[in-house]
Enzyme design. Structure first.
Site, PDB file in Angstrom:
ATOM      1  N   TYR A 121      40.564  33.899  34.711  1.00  0.00           N
ATOM      2  CA  TYR A 121      41.489  33.364  33.708  1.00  0.00           C
ATOM      3  C   TYR A 121      42.789  34.167  33.680  1.00  0.00           C
ATOM      4  O   TYR A 121      43.897  33.604  33.719  1.00  0.00           O
ATOM      5  CB  TYR A 121      40.823  33.380  32.338  1.00  0.00           C
ATOM      6  CG  TYR A 121      41.694  32.842  31.219  1.00  0.00           C
ATOM      7  CD1 TYR A 121      41.904  31.475  31.069  1.00  0.00           C
ATOM      8  CD2 TYR A 121      42.294  33.706  30.310  1.00  0.00           C
ATOM      9  CE1 TYR A 121      42.690  30.976  30.035  1.00  0.00           C
ATOM     10  CE2 TYR A 121      43.082  33.239  29.274  1.00  0.00           C
ATOM     11  CZ  TYR A 121      43.282  31.868  29.143  1.00  0.00           C
ATOM     12  OH  TYR A 121      44.068  31.379  28.120  1.00  0.00           O
TER      13      TYR A 121
ATOM     14  N   SER B 159      49.854  32.685  28.273  1.00  0.00           N
ATOM     15  CA  SER B 159      48.947  33.504  27.467  1.00  0.00           C
ATOM     16  C   SER B 159      49.363  34.958  27.521  1.00  0.00           C
ATOM     17  O   SER B 159      49.968  35.410  28.505  1.00  0.00           O
ATOM     18  CB  SER B 159      47.511  33.375  27.986  1.00  0.00           C
ATOM     19  OG  SER B 159      46.644  34.307  27.357  1.00  0.00           O
TER      20      SER B 159
END
Length: 691
Positions: free
Chosen positions: A581, A568
């Site tokens: 996260y 990501s």
């Protein structure tokens, strides 16, 4: 009217056939599809059918007889009009006037083109004259196991005469072609009134004046052959000489086969990357565990269709711990076979590795260029087992002489057909496992890889979503391109089960895409320890466990592989409400670098694709994550796509297909010397530039 058969399926529907009355070609297609639907009648891609009917000459309008016959390639079960060749019957028969004998055999195929009636039809096959030189309106040429068992028996001719009372003719083995058509013509002239012809070691010709008569005639002849075999099997002697050993318990043999598959694939891929198929069918086990295995297996098959797909003979593995000498011996045997039988103009020797591998107690592996070819090879060898079983029950089995087998395998016409095959796609021969691939990014990656020639294992922890994805893949790509398994990347047992599926379905793994994920967006004061553990278990530990399992398989195969980690932008960019996260994604990114540094010696490449804001069809964006991110930015959930696009340098919305294309860039062949790299697919986020 319903007709009862015990050994074949009667599928004719009078009402459906009535809708085609007067259209002989439509009835030919209908009959062909029914015959091809029953593998006891003919195998995949095997056999051919024809009809003769009057049609207007396109130049003169004068009615002329035309023969429609299954063209080169194709399968009876799925045959359509586009798969037929249409020829002027009289022109085809007139070729007999210029035929000068066997030495001219291959030249005659070129002359079939002068007989074409429909210029848009399929290319005529080598079997065209076999249909054209017989006078019947409808003809079936099939390869039923029951008939070939008699045709391949030492006393096949005598048995045929006695079984059918002279109503079925006999033609000794001869390679298919123009001359064999003349042999059939002569057999009919010598035996007027017969209902069919048995071809030694090869198959069966049957016919009728209508499509239905031909269909019923075919079924009745095959039924009689099958009944005769059943009456004799096991009566005077045990099947295959009786059982020499027992099969392993099923759970044990599947587990051992899964462990062995990647090793076998490595050996079989020394020339070309292969895809595997495994079966422990009861017929296979009966044969490989028998006393007669050592005598019968080296003989090879008899029917040319069987032989072309299974090679001169299988490799029988007596020892699964010391494989190298057994593969070397097989390659040496195949090389000797080639050198002994080759002609001055023979094509170069092809891959000397086995197609069929028999392992007593366990089962049968087949390896080929793609899954369908490997599966069909398995089906054909089971056909060959059925033939040997039947022939041994009524007499003794005889295979094709090696020279005849070579003349089929290295036939110049067969070589020309191989040369006309389309070039393999970039990922042909590759096996990919994509975690989290029942939707969103993972599904797009799996679809892209399948479209580029790979076989794919789709997986997800949502069983319902996975079933939907499996059905969609089967519909889009067919039965041989994908397999699926429920996979929880935090559970080693489901990881093992999924990798076993990949091994048994395809032979191993070449590409792993770690795409399974979840996201939690909360301010630090609201973030719980459970949230933290879940993120790290799925994203970091899951990536580690799946990669670890993949590396074990890739090392067994011995030719490297690819690990792709979908990470990501958040691995590089700091933002609010993202402690768990974002830090887990950073751990994924660095774990990728560590793996790349360690696995280079194994030729295993590890690379990263960093998406951002891929909202379409995503589990992550369908719940609390989207709400959390919207809250962090002070906007509504509905405004997120436009918000993310506007903050990028390219002002673009990122789609799952964009991530799939990036993954393909890494594994498609142009970046084979690239590892440890990061490819951002985020529309351009300056803070995420890798520095």
């Amino acid at each position: 009217m319903t007709i009862e058969f015990k050994h074949v399926s009667y599928l004719w529907d009078e009402a459906q056939a009535a809708t085609m009355a007067g259209d002989e070609v439509a009835l030919l297609i209908y009959r062909s599809n029914l015959l091809g639907a029953d593998l006891r009648l003919t195998n995949y891609g095997g056999g051919n059918t024809s009809c003769k009917a009057m049609a207007p000459d396109p130049l003169t309008g004068v009615p002329t007889e035309v023969m429609w016959v299954k063209g080169s390639g194709g399968d009876l079960g799925t045959l359509k009009r586009s798969g037929l060749a249409a020829l002027y019957t009289d022109r085809l028969r007139s070729l007999q006037q210029i035929y000068k004998g066997i030495s001219m055999e291959d030249e005659m195929v070129e002359l079939f083109n002068h007989c074409i009636y429909d210029l848009h039809s399929k290319a005529p096959s080598i079997d065209t004259p076999l249909h054209g030189f017989l006078p019947f309106k409808h003809i079936d040429h099939l390869h039923p196991d029951a008939a070939i068992a008699i045709a391949a028996a030492k006393d096949g001719r005598k048995i045929t005469e006695e079984l059918f009372g002279g109503s079925i003719g006999w033609v000794d083995w001869q390679r298919p072609g123009f001359d064999l058509g003349l042999q059939l013509q002569q057999c009919l002239a010598d035996n007027p009134g017969i209902r069919g012809i048995m071809l030694g070691s090869h198959g069966l010709f049957t016919w009728g004046d209508t499509a239905y008569e031909s269909y019923i005639n075919t079924l009745e002849v095959v039924e009689r052959c099958a009944e005769y075999l059943q009456q004799h099997t096991g009566r005077s002697k045990p099947v295959f000489g009786g059982q020499k050993m027992k099969a392993m318990p099923r759970e044990e043999r599947l587990a051992k086969a899964a462990l062995l598959a990647p090793v076998l694939r490595g050996y079989c891929s020394s020339h070309t990357r292969m895809i595997g198929h495994f079966t422990d069918d009861e017929k296979v086990l009966e044969f490989i565990n028998s006393n007669d295995l050592d005598r019968l297996a080296p003989l090879g098959t008899s029917c040319p269709d069987h032989f072309l797909r299974t090679k001169i003979s299988p490799l029988v593995l007596k020892d699964t711990t010391d494989l190298a000498p057994q593969f070397e011996a097989y390659r040496a045997m195949y090389t000797e076979y080639y050198n002994t039988c080759k002609h001055a103009n023979s094509p170069a020797m092809r891959d000397p590795n086995p197609v069929v591998i028999l392992i007593p107690g366990m089962g049968m592996f087949t390896f080929a260029k793609d899954k369908q070819t490997a599966r069909v090879a398995s089906e054909f060898y089971i056909n060959a087992i059925n033939v040997m079983r039947g022939a041994e029950a009524i007499s003794s089995y005889t295979a094709l002489p090696r020279q005849e087998a070579f003349n089929i395998e290295y036939w110049l016409l067969e070589e020309a057909k191989l040369q006309r095959m389309p070039r393999p796609r970039a990922l042909s021969g590759r096996i990919a496992l994509v975690t989290g691939s029942a939707g969103g990014i993972g599904k797009a990656i799996a679809r892209k890889f399948a479209a580029e020639g790979a076989v794919v294992v789709i997986s997800d922890n949502d069983a319902g979503r996975l079933d939907t994805a499996k059905a969609a893949f089967a519909k889009e790509f067919g039965r041989d391109v994908s397999a699926g398994e429920v996979l929880d990347v935090t559970d080693p047992a489901t990881i093992e089960k999924t990798f076993n599926l990949a091994a048994l379905a395809f032979g191993g793994i070449d590409i792993i895409v770690n795409c399974a994920g979840l996201s939690i967006s909360k301010p630090i004061e609201e973030h719980t320890a459970q949230d933290w553990d879940l993120l790290y278990d799925v994203l970091v530990k899951g990536q580690f466990l799946v990669t670890q399992a993949a590396v074990d398989v890739m090392r067994k195969q011995g030719f490297g592989g690819d690990v792709l980690n979908i990470v990501s932008k958040n691995a590089l960019v700091s933002g609010p409400n993202n402690a768990g996260y974002g830090s887990a994604k950073a751990a994924q990114l660095h774990l990728s670098r560590l793996n790349a540094a360690e696995l280079g010696k194994d030729n295993i490449r590890v690379n990263v694709v960093n998406p951002d804001a891929v909202i379409s069809d995503s589990h992550i964006w369908s719940g609390a994550w989207a709400e959390g991110r919207a809250k962090a930015y002070g906007i509504t959930v509905e405004e997120l796509p436009a918000y993310y696009a506007k903050r990028t340098l390219l002002n673009q919305v990122i789609l799952p297909e964009d991530i799939a294309n990036a993954c393909y860039a890494f594994v498609g062949g142009l970046l084979d010397k690239s590892t440890g790299n990061v490819l951002n697919v985020d529309g351009g986020v300056a803070m995420a530039f890798v520095r």
